[in-house]
Enzyme design. Structure first.
Site, short mmCIF file in Angstrom:
data_model
loop_
_atom_site.label_atom_id
_atom_site.label_comp_id
_atom_site.label_asym_id
_atom_site.label_seq_id
_atom_site.Cartn_x
_atom_site.Cartn_y
_atom_site.Cartn_z
N ASP A 91 11.52 -2.40 -6.41
CA ASP A 91 10.29 -3.39 -6.43
C ASP A 91 10.63 -4.10 -7.72
O ASP A 91 9.22 -4.93 -8.35
CB ASP A 91 9.13 -1.75 -6.88
CG ASP A 91 9.23 -0.91 -5.79
OD1 ASP A 91 9.29 -1.83 -3.81
OD2 ASP A 91 8.37 -0.15 -5.48
N ARG A 162 -2.81 4.69 -11.39
CA ARG A 162 -1.97 4.19 -11.66
C ARG A 162 -1.74 4.63 -13.94
O ARG A 162 -1.16 5.28 -14.38
CB ARG A 162 -0.95 3.23 -11.25
CG ARG A 162 -0.55 3.26 -10.36
CD ARG A 162 0.64 4.29 -9.67
NE ARG A 162 0.69 3.85 -8.24
CZ ARG A 162 1.68 3.18 -8.10
NH1 ARG A 162 2.13 1.58 -8.46
NH2 ARG A 162 1.76 2.91 -6.88
N HIS A 191 -4.14 0.14 -7.73
CA HIS A 191 -4.14 -0.61 -8.57
C HIS A 191 -5.38 -1.57 -8.65
O HIS A 191 -5.84 -2.55 -7.57
CB HIS A 191 -3.09 -1.84 -8.26
CG HIS A 191 -2.07 -1.37 -9.24
ND1 HIS A 191 -0.69 -1.64 -9.15
CD2 HIS A 191 -1.32 -0.55 -10.24
CE1 HIS A 191 0.46 -0.85 -9.72
NE2 HIS A 191 -0.18 -0.17 -11.21
N CYS A 285 1.29 -9.02 -6.98
CA CYS A 285 1.92 -8.45 -7.53
C CYS A 285 3.06 -9.12 -7.77
O CYS A 285 4.10 -8.47 -8.28
CB CYS A 285 2.10 -7.76 -5.96
SG CYS A 285 0.76 -6.78 -6.37
#
Length: 292
Positions: A91, A162, A191, A285
Site C-alpha cells: 500500500d 484511523r 478517511h 490517495c
C-alpha cells in the site's frame, strides 16, 4: 434563466438551465506531488471494507493506471517527484497517507494498521534526503493527508476510523495552522479524503452522509456553497479527487460529480483507477501534495 452547455464525459453535449450567473473562470496553479509506483501492489490483508484478498489483482494494470495518473499531472503542468517502492509494503503506492506538508513544514504519519507502519520511516528518510529540514514524526496515530485536508485557510481533520482525535492538536502544533475536527461515521469512507476534497479556495465537495450530524453542520457553516456528492459518486471513490483550482482529476465513474464541478467552472479530467480502488484508493490517495 440561462442555458449553459458543456461537453460531458463522452463529449456528448449537456445543457443546464441555471438561475445563477454563468460559472466563473477558474485559474489553475502549478502543484508538486510525491508519488510511489505500485511495483509491489497487491491485496493480501484487510484493513478497510474495499479490500478482498480473494479477488485477483493485476499488478501490471495497477502500474499502468498509476503511470497514466502521473502523466496526467505532468500534462497539466504539475511536477511529480517519485519515491522508491519497497517490497512487503503493497500500500506504499498511497503516498498521501505518509505525510502532510504545509509551507515546507512536514508532519509525518503513524499508521493504525501494523501492516503499513514501516511506510512512515521510508517517507521520513525521503523528506530529509530532499531538503526538508523540519520533519516532525507524530506520537499519535495520524494517517496524514488521508485525514488531513488543507483548504488554504484551515486544516480539515478527520477522525472516527484511523486518525486519533488527539492527533488534530498535534498537527496544529507541528504545522502552525488552525485545525477543524470532523467526525467520520461510515466505515466505507474511513478517511477524510474519500469523503471530501478541496476544489478551490473556500470551495469543497463532500458527501454529507459520511459525517456525523455536528460535522455536517460545521461544513455547512464553513462552506455554504459546497458541491454535494451523490451516493453513487461517493461509492466509486469519486471524492478521492485532486484539483489544481481549474482541473479536477477524478475517477472515470464519477460522472454526476464531474457534471457538477463543470457547472461550477472546473474542467473534469477522468482517470481509470479501478485496480487501485481494490485496496480502497484513488487519485488523491496516490498523490501527496508538497506545499513548499
Amino acid at each position: 434563466m440561462t442555458s449553459v452547455s458543456f461537453a460531458g464525459p463522452g463529449d456528448e453535449p449537456i445543457v443546464l438551465d441555471v438561475a445563477t450567473p454563468v460559472a466563473q473562470v477558474r485559474v489553475p496553479t502549478t502543484r508538486r506531488y510525491l508519488m510511489c509506483p505500485p511495483a509491489y501492489f497487491t491485496v493480501e490483508y484487510v484493513i478497510n471494507p474495499w479490500m478482498d484478498p480473494t479477488e485477483p489483482i493485476d499488478t501490471a494494470l495497477a502500474m499502468a493506471q498509476w503511470t497514466a495518473l502521473k502523466e496526467t499531472y505532468e500534462r497539466l503542468g504539475h511536477h511529480v517527484s517519485v519515491i522508491d517502492p519497497q517490497p512487503g509494503l503493497p500500500d506504499m503506492v498511497f503516498s498521501a497517507n505518509s505525510g502532510t506538508v504545509i509551507e515546507g513544514r512536514v508532519l509525518g504519519s503513524r499508521f493504525r494498521a501494523p501492516q503499513r507502519a514501516a511506510e512512515a520511516e521510508h517517507f521520513r528518510r525521503w523528506f530529509l534526503a530532499n531538503g526538508y529540514g523540519r520533519v516532525v514524526m507524530p506520537e499519535r496515530t495520524n494517517e496524514a493527508e488521508g485525514d488531513f485536508t488543507w483548504t488554504g485557510k484551515y486544516l480539515l481533520a478527520g477522525t472516527g476510523f484511523r486518525t486519533d482525535p488527539l492527533a488534530h492538536s498535534e498537527a496544529q502544533e507541528a504545522l502552525g495552522v488552525p485545525v477543524i475536527s470532523l467526525q467520520l461515521t461510515d466505515p466505507r469512507y474511513y478517511h477524510l479524503d474519500v469523503a471530501l476534497f478541496v476544489l478551490a479556495d473556500d470551495l469543497i465537495a463532500y458527501y454529507p452522509e459520511a459525517f456525523s450530524t455536528g460535522s455536517r453542520e460545521v461544513l455547512r457553516r464553513l462552506f455554504p456553497d459546497a458541491v454535494i456528492a451523490t451516493a453513487e459518486d461517493a461509492a466509486c471513490l469519486g471524492l478521492n479527487a485532486v484539483s489544481d483550482g481549474r482541473h479536477v482529476v477524478l475517477p472515470v465513474e464519477a460522472t454526476s460529480l464531474a457534471d457538477e464541478v463543470a457547472r461550477r467552472g472546473f474542467e473534469p479530467v477522468f482517470v481509470d483507477v479501478s485496480e487501485l480502488r481494490k485496496s480502497g484508493g484513488g487519485p488523491k490517495c496516490c498523490s501527496m501534495e508538497l506545499r513548499d
